[in-house]
Design a protein around this motif. Structure first.
Motif, short mmCIF file in Angstrom:
data_model
loop_
_atom_site.label_atom_id
_atom_site.label_comp_id
_atom_site.label_asym_id
_atom_site.label_seq_id
_atom_site.Cartn_x
_atom_site.Cartn_y
_atom_site.Cartn_z
N SER A 142 0.70 -1.30 -0.03
CA SER A 142 -0.03 -0.01 0.06
C SER A 142 0.88 1.21 0.03
CB SER A 142 -0.89 -0.06 1.22
OG SER A 142 -0.19 -0.08 2.36
N ALA A 143 0.18 2.37 -0.40
CA ALA A 143 1.11 3.56 -0.51
C ALA A 143 0.09 4.67 -0.03
CB ALA A 143 1.64 4.00 -1.62
N GLN A 144 0.52 5.76 0.52
CA GLN A 144 -0.45 6.73 1.32
C GLN A 144 0.31 8.34 0.90
OE1 GLN A 144 0.56 9.36 3.82
NE2 GLN A 144 -1.27 10.28 3.59
N PHE A 145 -0.46 9.02 0.29
CA PHE A 145 0.35 10.48 0.03
C PHE A 145 -0.72 11.59 0.43
CE2 PHE A 145 -1.50 8.94 -3.84
CZ PHE A 145 -2.23 9.90 -4.46
N GLU A 146 -0.20 12.76 0.10
CA GLU A 146 -1.06 13.72 0.65
C GLU A 146 -0.93 15.15 -0.09
OE1 GLU A 146 -0.63 16.64 4.48
OE2 GLU A 146 -0.84 14.81 4.78
N HIS A 147 -1.95 15.67 -0.50
CA HIS A 147 -1.93 16.92 -1.02
C HIS A 147 -2.74 18.09 -0.16
CE1 HIS A 147 0.10 16.36 -4.88
NE2 HIS A 147 -0.82 15.23 -5.08
N THR A 148 -2.01 19.26 -0.16
CA THR A 148 -2.78 20.33 0.68
C THR A 148 -3.25 21.51 -0.21
OG1 THR A 148 -1.00 19.98 2.56
CG2 THR A 148 -2.31 22.12 2.54
N ILE A 149 -4.56 21.71 -0.13
CA ILE A 149 -5.21 22.56 -0.94
C ILE A 149 -5.62 23.93 -0.40
CG2 ILE A 149 -7.26 22.74 -2.45
CD1 ILE A 149 -5.61 20.27 -3.22
N LEU A 150 -5.34 24.92 -0.84
CA LEU A 150 -5.71 26.29 -0.22
C LEU A 150 -6.88 26.88 -1.01
CD1 LEU A 150 -5.21 28.87 1.13
CD2 LEU A 150 -3.86 29.63 -0.62
N ILE A 151 -7.91 27.29 -0.32
CA ILE A 151 -9.38 27.81 -1.05
C ILE A 151 -8.71 29.43 -1.17
CG2 ILE A 151 -11.48 28.49 -0.79
CD1 ILE A 151 -10.96 25.38 -0.81
N THR A 152 -8.94 29.62 -2.51
CA THR A 152 -8.70 31.19 -3.00
C THR A 152 -9.56 31.91 -3.16
OG1 THR A 152 -8.28 30.78 -4.99
CG2 THR A 152 -6.25 30.33 -3.80
N ASP A 153 -9.65 33.38 -3.53
CA ASP A 153 -10.96 34.01 -3.71
C ASP A 153 -11.61 33.74 -5.28
OD1 ASP A 153 -11.07 35.69 -1.68
OD2 ASP A 153 -9.43 36.97 -2.41
N THR A 154 -10.74 33.09 -6.08
CA THR A 154 -11.05 32.64 -7.64
C THR A 154 -11.10 31.26 -7.53
OG1 THR A 154 -8.71 32.42 -8.03
CG2 THR A 154 -9.80 34.66 -8.19
N GLY A 155 -10.87 30.37 -6.55
CA GLY A 155 -11.01 28.83 -6.50
C GLY A 155 -10.40 28.10 -5.70
N HIS A 156 -9.06 27.47 -6.05
CA HIS A 156 -8.22 26.83 -5.41
C HIS A 156 -6.80 26.75 -5.68
CE1 HIS A 156 -9.28 23.86 -8.24
NE2 HIS A 156 -7.97 23.11 -7.99
N GLN A 157 -5.83 26.45 -4.98
CA GLN A 157 -4.54 26.30 -5.27
C GLN A 157 -3.85 25.12 -4.68
OE1 GLN A 157 -1.97 29.44 -4.39
NE2 GLN A 157 -0.16 28.76 -5.04
N VAL A 158 -3.44 24.09 -5.31
CA VAL A 158 -2.64 22.91 -4.65
C VAL A 158 -1.20 23.38 -4.32
CG1 VAL A 158 -1.64 20.68 -5.07
CG2 VAL A 158 -3.89 21.53 -6.47
N LEU A 159 -1.13 23.23 -3.05
CA LEU A 159 0.03 23.74 -2.36
C LEU A 159 1.29 22.75 -2.39
CD1 LEU A 159 -1.37 25.72 0.92
CD2 LEU A 159 -0.71 26.58 -1.55
N THR A 160 1.09 21.56 -2.81
CA THR A 160 2.01 20.41 -2.54
C THR A 160 2.07 20.13 -3.89
OG1 THR A 160 0.21 18.98 -1.95
CG2 THR A 160 1.76 19.77 0.02
#
Length: 88
Positions: free
Chosen positions: A52-70
């Motif tokens: 098995s494998a696990q990974f993570e992405h952090t998402i920032l909510i912005t005024d215009t949508g979102h941005q993937v920080l990772t």
């Protein structure tokens, strides 16, 4: 506050400036059953002993949508290129 657990409860809207994570776990076989080990809820394993494998992405909510920080933590193309050069 948004809970960081699986839930069907509506806890409100994500607003600009808030972040959250998406943390998928991939299990090698069709049987995706898993179990916690000991008292630590962060240590889990597949009941079938499959890889098995696990990974993570952090998402920032912005005024215009979102941005993937990772991003990808491994540069697979560079590793493959180095590997090919090593055997050449």
């Amino acid at each position: 506050q948004v809970e960081h657990v699986r839930s069907t409860k509506d806890v409100g809207l994500m607003r600009p400036g808030m972040t959250f994570t998406i943390e998928p776990v991939l299990i090698e076989q069709k049987n995706a059953d898993w179990e916690m080990l000991g008292d630590d809820p962060w240590i889990v394993r597949a009941r079938s002993a499959a890889w098995s494998a696990q990974f993570e992405h952090t998402i920032l909510i912005t005024d215009t949508g979102h941005q993937v920080l990772t991003g990808p933590s491994v540069d697979y193309k560079a590793l493959a290129k180095e590997s090919l050069q090593a055997v050449a």
